[in-house]
Design an enzyme around this catalytic site. Structure first.
Site, PDB file in Angstrom:
ATOM      1  N   ARG A   1      15.929  -2.130-140.343  1.00  0.00           N
ATOM      2  CA  ARG A   1      14.813  -2.588-139.114  1.00  0.00           C
ATOM      3  C   ARG A   1      14.641  -1.115-138.555  1.00  0.00           C
ATOM      4  O   ARG A   1      13.173  -0.581-138.258  1.00  0.00           O
ATOM      5  CB  ARG A   1      15.240  -3.551-138.309  1.00  0.00           C
ATOM      6  CG  ARG A   1      14.096  -3.507-136.972  1.00  0.00           C
ATOM      7  CD  ARG A   1      14.335  -4.778-136.211  1.00  0.00           C
ATOM      8  NE  ARG A   1      15.517  -5.211-135.902  1.00  0.00           N
ATOM      9  CZ  ARG A   1      16.559  -4.923-135.187  1.00  0.00           C
ATOM     10  NH1 ARG A   1      16.477  -3.656-134.497  1.00  0.00           N
ATOM     11  NH2 ARG A   1      17.661  -5.262-135.005  1.00  0.00           N
TER      12      ARG A   1
ATOM     13  N   TYR B   1     -13.081  -6.689-134.453  1.00  0.00           N
ATOM     14  CA  TYR B   1     -12.324  -7.382-135.328  1.00  0.00           C
ATOM     15  C   TYR B   1     -12.020  -8.853-134.536  1.00  0.00           C
ATOM     16  O   TYR B   1     -11.187  -8.744-133.703  1.00  0.00           O
ATOM     17  CB  TYR B   1     -11.158  -6.776-135.919  1.00  0.00           C
ATOM     18  CG  TYR B   1     -10.508  -7.659-136.876  1.00  0.00           C
ATOM     19  CD1 TYR B   1     -11.055  -8.001-138.115  1.00  0.00           C
ATOM     20  CD2 TYR B   1      -9.102  -8.128-136.557  1.00  0.00           C
ATOM     21  CE1 TYR B   1     -10.285  -9.020-139.067  1.00  0.00           C
ATOM     22  CE2 TYR B   1      -8.412  -8.818-137.380  1.00  0.00           C
ATOM     23  CZ  TYR B   1      -9.018  -9.153-138.660  1.00  0.00           C
ATOM     24  OH  TYR B   1      -8.273 -10.039-139.668  1.00  0.00           O
TER      25      TYR B   1
ATOM     26  N   ASP C   1      -9.214   2.029-134.260  1.00  0.00           N
ATOM     27  CA  ASP C   1      -8.887   1.234-135.469  1.00  0.00           C
ATOM     28  C   ASP C   1      -9.742   1.913-136.452  1.00  0.00           C
ATOM     29  O   ASP C   1     -11.071   1.770-136.686  1.00  0.00           O
ATOM     30  CB  ASP C   1      -9.241  -0.226-135.224  1.00  0.00           C
ATOM     31  CG  ASP C   1      -9.080  -0.998-136.557  1.00  0.00           C
ATOM     32  OD1 ASP C   1      -8.970  -0.732-137.471  1.00  0.00           O
ATOM     33  OD2 ASP C   1      -8.988  -2.510-136.077  1.00  0.00           O
TER      34      ASP C   1
END
Ligand SMILES: *Cc1c(COP(=O)(O)O)cnc(C)c1O
Length: 381
Positions: free
Chosen positions: A47, A99, A171
């Site tokens: 992780r 989005y 983005d």
């Protein structure tokens, strides 16, 4: 190193010190033997870090001209990590042309945790100042926008953000670093849904963040590890493989996007075509300034202007597949009003131009004439 070399070699010295394989091995392992507690070769638990993921992250940092990158299990998980930089009472300025999944994350998850979002219209961006107050911490933009293909001037927004010491996140999913590099234009964080053009083959869901500030990288890495929304090593390998052809795919996506946009514009059954490469597109000059080319996304409406006409056309397509998503090698067509943007109230949706007759195309890398012929036959030629 130029961009077309970086896609293949950027950030990737010594991907396999054991056998010199040219592609990094898929380190399908959770843990790593330690010599004594805390003494290891840089990885202790997957992780926190995995060698395959590290190669992908270094590649992304190189492509976006950043210094640090973090990969996540999806684009939305990457956005989620950015929002965790905030605390209750903080405010975010963003645009209404966003989005759908980002809009949902903002309004239906983070708004409940005491973060306030201001959705401003694109033409109000020049007056961004008037929405800023001492609680404002983040500006979140997307350009080109989905599905209306509006272009936001990243450099202009970054000047205002800097003046008020706000973080600016971009983005960059639609443009990819091949077309535009937001960090160079003053953004602090670049986000990608690697599910789209970076992966490029419609076979993996992933997200990435890239930054160029050490302290911001440290805070986002802490969140990546503490919240744990990481991708697996197989998926990292797939995106890395996708990235190696990003430049050639994007070049063809842009060429085909142009061919399709031109063909639609000249067709008597087509009403409006949205593509930033047209010289009469309202933001064409900004697009020319900050993008290398105009991308492979094209939206349009038919002259009939009804949902029925749009659906009829979509069902008649033979090479374009009716599907969600974008950015893969195959051409896809979608109906935003009932698919990607169905969760946005009709009135709100139509105000931004997402009418019932709108069709969105993700133009793939097939033969351009086949694609144009497919659209023509579906339009009833
Ligand atoms: C798909 C997409 C996202 C979300 O990414 P996922 O990988 O689906 O979570 C965010 N922004 C844009 C512009 C997208 O197209």
């Amino acid at each position: 190193m130029k961009f077309n070399t970086k896609t293949i070699h950027g950030g990737q010295k010594e991907v396999d010190p054991a056998y010199n394989s040219v592609m990094p091995p898929i380190y399908q392992t959770t843990t790593y033997k330690q010599v004594s507690p805390g003494e290891h070769k840089g990885f202790a638990y997957s992780r926190s870090g995995n060698p395959t993921r590290a190669v992908l992250e270094q590649s992304m940092a190189s492509l976006e001209n950043g210094t640090h990158a973090m990969a996540f299990g999806s684009g939305l998980a990457a956005i989620d990590a950015v929002l965790k930089l905030l605390i209750p009472g903080d405010e975010v300025i963003t645009t209404s042309d966003l989005y759908g999944g980002t809009y949902r994350l903002f309004t239906r998850i983070y708004a409940h945790f005491g973060i306030k979002f201001h959705f401003i219209d694109l033409d109000q961006l020049a007056e961004l100042n008037q929405f800023i107050n001492p609680n404002t911490k983040l500006v979140w933009i997307e350009t080109p926008t989905n599905p209306m293909m509006n272009i936001i001037d990243i450099e202009a927004v970054s000047k205002i953000s800097k003046k008020h010491q706000l973080l600016l996140a971009v983005d960059n999913t639609f443009a990819t670093p091949y077309l535009q590099q937001p960090l160079d234009l003053g953004a602090d964080i670049v986000m990608h849904s690697a599910t789209k053009y970076l992966g490029g083959h419609s076979d993996v869901v992933m997200g990435t963040l890239v930054v160029k500030d050490q302290e911001l990288a440290r805070r986002l890495y802490f969140i990546q590890n503490a919240s744990g929304a990481i991708p697996g090593p197989q998926d990292c390998f797939l995106v890395l493989r996708g990235i190696k052809t990003l430049h050639v795919r994007m070049q063809r996506h842009c060429e085909n996007g142009r061919a399709v946009a031109m063909a639609l514009r000249n067709h008597p059954q087509v009403d409006k075509v949205y593509w930033p490469g047209f010289s009469d597109h309202p933001h064409h000059e900004v697009a020319k300034k900050q993008m290398k080319d105009f991308g492979g996304m094209v939206s349009f409406t038919t002259v009939e202007g009804t949902q029925e006409s749009a659906l009829k056309m979509l069902k008649s397509l033979k090479i374009f597949s009716l599907a969600e998503s974008l950015g893969g090698i195959e051409s896809l067509a979608g109906h935003p009003a009932t698919m990607t943007h169905a969760s946005i109230p009709k009135e709100e949706r139509e105000r931004t131009g997402v009418v019932d007759a709108l069709i969105r195309l993700s133009v793939g890398i097939e033969d351009d004439q086949d694609l144009v012929n497919d659209l023509h036959q579906a339009l009833g030629d």
